[in-house]
Design a protein around this motif. Structure first.
Motif, mmCIF file in Angstrom:
data_model
loop_
_atom_site.group_PDB
_atom_site.id
_atom_site.type_symbol
_atom_site.label_atom_id
_atom_site.label_comp_id
_atom_site.label_asym_id
_atom_site.label_seq_id
_atom_site.Cartn_x
_atom_site.Cartn_y
_atom_site.Cartn_z
ATOM 1 N N LYS A 92 4.658 1.184 2.051
ATOM 2 C CA LYS A 92 4.441 0.932 0.591
ATOM 3 C C LYS A 92 4.756 1.944 -0.301
ATOM 4 O O LYS A 92 4.707 3.312 0.108
ATOM 5 C CB LYS A 92 2.855 0.670 0.430
ATOM 6 N N SER A 105 9.758 -1.991 -5.487
ATOM 7 C CA SER A 105 8.128 -1.549 -5.276
ATOM 8 C C SER A 105 7.572 -2.198 -4.222
ATOM 9 O O SER A 105 7.485 -3.793 -4.345
ATOM 10 C CB SER A 105 7.618 -1.614 -6.439
ATOM 11 N N VAL A 106 7.167 -1.726 -3.026
ATOM 12 C CA VAL A 106 6.530 -2.423 -2.012
ATOM 13 C C VAL A 106 4.883 -2.351 -2.146
ATOM 14 O O VAL A 106 4.378 -1.070 -2.219
ATOM 15 C CB VAL A 106 6.810 -1.800 -0.759
ATOM 16 N N GLU A 107 4.133 -3.192 -2.381
ATOM 17 C CA GLU A 107 2.728 -3.117 -2.898
ATOM 18 C C GLU A 107 1.853 -3.850 -1.983
ATOM 19 O O GLU A 107 1.998 -5.104 -1.766
ATOM 20 C CB GLU A 107 2.634 -3.802 -4.196
ATOM 21 N N ASP A 108 0.866 -3.029 -1.304
ATOM 22 C CA ASP A 108 -0.148 -3.752 -0.391
ATOM 23 C C ASP A 108 -1.113 -3.802 -1.647
ATOM 24 O O ASP A 108 -1.874 -2.712 -1.999
ATOM 25 C CB ASP A 108 -0.517 -2.668 0.594
ATOM 26 N N SER A 109 -1.590 -4.864 -2.098
ATOM 27 C CA SER A 109 -2.498 -5.152 -3.201
ATOM 28 C C SER A 109 -3.339 -6.456 -2.805
ATOM 29 O O SER A 109 -3.497 -6.917 -1.804
ATOM 30 C CB SER A 109 -1.925 -5.410 -4.526
ATOM 31 N N ARG A 201 0.942 -8.422 0.405
ATOM 32 C CA ARG A 201 2.112 -7.593 0.348
ATOM 33 C C ARG A 201 2.975 -8.258 -0.554
ATOM 34 O O ARG A 201 3.705 -9.443 -0.275
ATOM 35 C CB ARG A 201 2.574 -7.253 1.978
#
Length: 210
Positions: A92, A105-109, A201
């Motif tokens: 991320k 933008s790699v987002e783990d949310s 993700r």
């Protein structure tokens, strides 16, 4: 009374600015036919090897066609990067896309209740969003019943809105589809869905609007 009048004028000014900036999509000025666009989407030359997902039904395909042809270098680099990258294992964070000014933008949310999410639209950029794990909830605002509640923030390239929930279009996005928000798409991201698991993700890439 004078203060009330000033407030009303300010609100109308904000609304006018928003519609002036995010009004008519550029494809409409270019006069692109729907038939030509459909043939192009099916043909898939825009994919550059990326086969894991297709445009969500909410994507304005005529605007998509127009922007890809106006800005081929960024769009081809974007799809090539998606095609060659393991999107489930890449760390991320921010990942520059080689040869461009694009950043993935790699987002783990996780999705959140609607009241905790903020509205947004952009003037200089397009939001490309692709959920690679989980289900992300989105909302598209109705222009006729939504009003800008702030001045355009040029530094952050964002404007916020007041809106009516009953006039808003809610939809979910899954790994088989990607979503594109053009300047005329006033939206909310990461909205809580009916799924038990709200973890996601998502890949977010801001492309220049030409």
């Amino acid at each position: 009374m004078k203060r009330i009048l000033v407030s009303i004028i300010v609100l109308f000014t904000l609304a006018f600015q928003a519609h002036a900036q995010y009004g008519q999509p550029k494809y409409m000025r270019a006069g692109i036919s729907k038939k030509k666009v459909k043939e192009w989407v099916v043909q898939g030359t825009w994919r550059h090897g990326f086969q894991k997902a297709s445009p969500d039904k909410t994507v304005n395909l005529q605007e998509f066609y127009d922007q890809v042809h106006r800005n081929p270098d960024q769009w081809s680099a974007l799809f090539q990067w998606l095609a060659k990258t393991d999107l489930l294992t890449i760390p991320k964070g921010k990942h520059p896309i080689e040869g461009t000014n694009l950043v993935a933008s790699v987002e783990d949310s996780e999705n959140q209740p609607l009241e905790k999410r903020r509205t947004e639209s952009h003037y200089k950029h397009i939001d490309f969003q692709y959920v690679v794990k989980g289900t992300e909830g989105f909302a598209l605002l109705d222009h006729a019943t939504s009003t800008a509640n702030c001045a355009y923030d040029a530094q952050k390239d964002v404007i916020r809105y007041d809106y009516r929930k009953d006039k808003t279009h809610f939809f979910d996005s899954t790994p088989g589809r990607f979503v594109i928000f053009f300047p005329s798409d006033w939206h909310i991201a990461k909205v809580q869905t009916k799924k038990k698991d709200q973890n996601i993700r998502v890949i977010v890439i801001k492309v220049d609007y030409m």
